[in-house]
Each structure stands twice: as C-alpha cells, then as structure tokens.
Design a protein around this motif. Structure first.
Motif, PDB file in Angstrom:
ATOM      1  N   SER A   1     -59.690  37.500 -31.266  1.00  0.00           N
ATOM      2  CA  SER A   1     -60.337  38.127 -30.112  1.00  0.00           C
ATOM      3  C   SER A   1     -60.477  39.611 -30.415  1.00  0.00           C
ATOM      4  CB  SER A   1     -59.524  37.919 -28.838  1.00  0.00           C
ATOM      5  OG  SER A   1     -59.558  36.557 -28.437  1.00  0.00           O
TER       6      SER A   1
ATOM      7  N   THR B   1     -62.567  32.416 -19.698  1.00  0.00           N
ATOM      8  CA  THR B   1     -62.902  32.663 -18.295  1.00  0.00           C
ATOM      9  C   THR B   1     -62.840  31.356 -17.509  1.00  0.00           C
ATOM     10  OG1 THR B   1     -65.299  32.323 -18.566  1.00  0.00           O
ATOM     11  CG2 THR B   1     -64.436  34.543 -18.971  1.00  0.00           C
TER      12      THR B   1
ATOM     13  N   LEU C   1     -60.981  39.549 -23.398  1.00  0.00           N
ATOM     14  CA  LEU C   1     -61.503  38.459 -22.564  1.00  0.00           C
ATOM     15  C   LEU C   1     -61.683  37.236 -23.456  1.00  0.00           C
ATOM     16  CD1 LEU C   1     -62.547  37.747 -19.695  1.00  0.00           C
ATOM     17  CD2 LEU C   1     -64.849  38.264 -20.555  1.00  0.00           C
TER      18      LEU C   1
ATOM     19  N   HIS D   1     -61.297  39.787 -15.742  1.00  0.00           N
ATOM     20  CA  HIS D   1     -61.724  38.564 -15.061  1.00  0.00           C
ATOM     21  C   HIS D   1     -61.964  38.815 -13.578  1.00  0.00           C
ATOM     22  CE1 HIS D   1     -61.869  34.326 -13.843  1.00  0.00           C
ATOM     23  NE2 HIS D   1     -62.037  34.043 -15.124  1.00  0.00           N
TER      24      HIS D   1
ATOM     25  N   THR E   1     -67.655  36.444 -24.071  1.00  0.00           N
ATOM     26  CA  THR E   1     -66.232  36.745 -24.226  1.00  0.00           C
ATOM     27  C   THR E   1     -66.003  37.592 -25.482  1.00  0.00           C
ATOM     28  OG1 THR E   1     -65.646  34.847 -25.613  1.00  0.00           O
ATOM     29  CG2 THR E   1     -65.780  34.475 -23.220  1.00  0.00           C
TER      30      THR E   1
END
Length: 409
Positions: free
Chosen positions: A141, A97, A94, A394, A129
């Motif tokens: 990430s 967003t 994620l 999401h 996130t």
C-alpha cells in the motif's frame, strides 16, 4: 456484457547493446542505417538530441529552467516536504473500503486490483485505493497513491475530451470518481512506443524470446531493450480474471469480445490518445513509453473512455533529458513509475508463483509515493494537496460520497 465503467540505486545500471535510435522524439521513424554508419553511437560528432522538450527549453518561458532530471528529483526542497508527509502516512493508507456498509443507496461492491467499485443505481462509484498492483498481485500500500491516480486521471480526462468523450460525472472526493454506467469492452488497449518491460506480457520479454509478430504487429530484428519502435503499436489484451492475455484483432472478433467496427473505432482513439499524451509528456520533460486504455459503450451507442488515463499505474514514464545518453551507454532509463518496485520483487522472489511475497522495503514504498506525486505535479503544473496524516480517510469518503449521491438523485 458487464455493466461497469472507469474501471540512489532506484534505476539499476544494466549493460545493453544499443542499435540505431531515433534522435527526434517527435518523429517515430528510426535513423537510417546509412546515418548510423556515418555517425556511430560512440562518435563525438553524433548529432545532438532534437526533441520537443529541447525546443521548449529554449523558449523565453523556459530558457532559464534546468531540464528535468532524477538528480533534481532526489534533492529538491519539495521532496523533503513531501517525504516527511509520506513517512507520517505509511500507517494511514487506504487499503480497503466498505462504502456499501456506510453510504445509503450503494449496492454491491466489486473489488479490483486497485479500485473498489460500488453500484449506485444509475451510476458507479469508483474509489481508488492505495493498493499497489503488479504481476497480478497486490504488492504493498502506497501513501497518497489513490489520490494521485484519481486526480491524474481527472486531469487527463478533461484534457482529452476533444479526442474521445469519457464517463466521468463528478469527483466528490480526492479518491473518488462517480461515473456513468456503460457496457465495458472486455479488452485492454495497450499502446507501446518502445521495446521495454519486465513482466511476462511486456514487449521486451516476448521480443527477447524471439517473437517477431506480436498481437498482429510485425517487429524488426536487431532491436534492444528500451529502443524506440519504428512507430507506436497497439497490443490489445483480454481482461482475464487472473492474467491478461495478448490477443489479435481477428481473435477479438472471433471470440465475440467486440465487433470489428467497435474495435477499429476504439483503436483509433487509443492511438490518438497516446500520441497526444506523448506530446504533453515531452513538453514537461517526460517520455510516455507505454500505457493502456479501456473503453465502454453508453446506452446511446457512444464509445466512452473509462477507468484511468496516463497514470503512473497504467503508464510507463522516463526522464526525456537523460534517455538518449543512458541508452547509448547501456543504462536503464531514469523512470518515474513503478518499474523499480517490479524489478525489486523480481530480484527477491518469483512474484508470479510464490504464495507469500516479501514485504516491500519502507524506503522503496516512500520513494514510489514521492514519484507518483512528483509525476502529478510535473504533468499538471499544480501542487499536490497533501491530506493530514491523522485524517480518517474512510470517514471523509463516506461523507463526500453520501452528499454527492443525494445531489444526483
């Protein structure tokens, strides 16, 4: 004031020169110089470590459990299970967003380093996130990171309500917290128990440059990296847009960032929170080395704890069982945080000045994800719920937030 709330070779072997060190983690005072002379660091007669973790390990409840160690962390069956899930989720992080486009009633979006914050009228919707931040940059990430941070914070928020009230209203999703709106103090309350770190504002970095008065704290000469401070200290920083700046109490008041009364109230809460966090961490085989807290003021004047609490993003954790021996032998502590990723970037680039940073190696990303999950399970004594790799994150968040906001209105 802004309206906002809740804002293998992994541990490198580096030679240090240890000095006197406290042998009792529950006592912040260092050994006296006479005791250090009586029992020099290399002496076989040096008193054994006496800590909260040691006493707990000798209790009936934990007598047959081995002390927490990174070796066990690297070879456990749970690691294999979690690492398989992590590697399957490397492409399902994620990273961004857009709930303002998918959830009715949400207004503006503010993008923080890790959190996306949405204005929901009387409330704020904070989505944590999987973005990994350090050196004021986004480095990578990390799978499941947002869920770990959100759920770790919620656990600590619940455990620390006896010290300070918080802004949490609900947690409708694994990655989401809905919070009360409040006026945020533009100061981060950084509390430190050890001289360590690798960033420009870390205590070890400024100490080795010769600084002996840092944010109003007088530091003794002769300390070495990773040594425990004589007492926990508060080193506040301003929440600058590009880089946090260390600041003193006088500067905070003179600049109008906080009143002296608000600062004194928040600083007492920060030190109490840190002392409590250290005790809980030690009971679980960990050393809470340093952390940061943020506070805001509700419309009724109540000071509230906001943002995150004792997460591996906001805090540094070491393995307590091995800390003292590694310190005496000039080795870096075994850590369960993101320090090894920071060190990798410092070894491979200039993370403050290079416009383009190298991609973090996949094995380091996976290792960090596992350590975040391990830390959550170690502290909370509960099993982390791993979402299916194919789950559209999401879409799940959109549905859960939409239902939660309808219930609140």
């Amino acid at each position: 004031m802004a309206q906002y709330c809740m804002r293998g070779a992994i541990n490198p072997h580096k030679t240090l020169t240890p000095k006197c060190l406290s042998i009792n983690h529950s006592n912040p005072l260092p050994l006296s110089s006479s005791l250090c002379k009586m029992f020099p660091p290399k002496s076989k007669n040096f008193p054994p470590s006496i800590s909260v973790s040691a006493s707990i390990m000798s209790s009936n409840q934990h007598r047959h459990q081995p002390p927490l160690s990174l070796e066990a962390l690297k070879t456990s069956e749970r690691r294999d299970e979690v690492m398989n899930a992590i590697q399957s989720s490397l492409n399902n992080c994620l990273s961004e967003t857009h709930l303002d486009l998918t959830v009715p009633g949400l207004k503006s979006k503010t993008r923080g380093k890790v959190r996306d914050i949405y204005d929901g009228g009387d409330y704020l919707v904070l989505v944590t996130t999987d973005r990994q931040s350090a050196f004021d940059r986004i480095l990578a990430s990390i799978p499941f990171k947002g869920q770990v941070l959100n759920e770790t914070s919620l656990w600590w928020f619940n455990k620390t309500q006896h010290i300070v009230p918080n802004a949490v209203v609900s947690a409708p999703d694994k990655n989401v917290t809905i919070a009360k709106k409040c006026s945020v103090f533009p100061v981060e309350f950084v509390v430190r128990g050890y001289v360590t770190g690798s960033t420009d504002t870390s205590l070890w970095t400024v100490y080795k440059r010769g600084v002996r008065n840092y944010c109003g704290n007088v530091l003794p000469d002769g300390m070495v990296k990773n040594q425990r401070l004589p007492a926990n200290i508060l080193t506040p920083t301003t929440k600058a847009a590009d880089h946090d700046v260390p600041v003193t109490l006088d500067e905070i008041v003179q600049q109008g960032l906080m009143t002296q009364a608000d600062y004194e109230a928040a600083s007492k809460m920060a030190l109490r929170l840190f002392e409590y966090g250290q005790r809980v961490a030690m009971e679980h085989g960990l050393v809470l080395v340093d952390t940061k807290y943020e506070f805001g003021k509700a419309p009724d004047g109540t000071v509230l704890l906001i943002d995150e609490v004792h997460t591996p993003d906001s805090s540094r954790y070491w393995i307590s069982h091995s800390y003292q021996e590694r310190f005496w032998n000039g080795l870096e502590p075994e850590n369960v945080d993101k320090e090894f990723l920071r060190l990798w970037f410092k070894d491979h680039c200039n993370p403050y000045e290079d416009q383009v940073l190298p991609d973090a190696p996949g094995e380091l990303v996976s290792e960090l994800a596992w350590r975040y999950i391990f830390l959550f399970e170690t502290i909370t004594k509960s099993q982390f719920e791993i979402s299916a790799a194919e789950e559209p994150i999401h879409d799940r968040i959109t549905q859960n937030v939409s239902q939660a906001l309808i219930a609140l209105l």
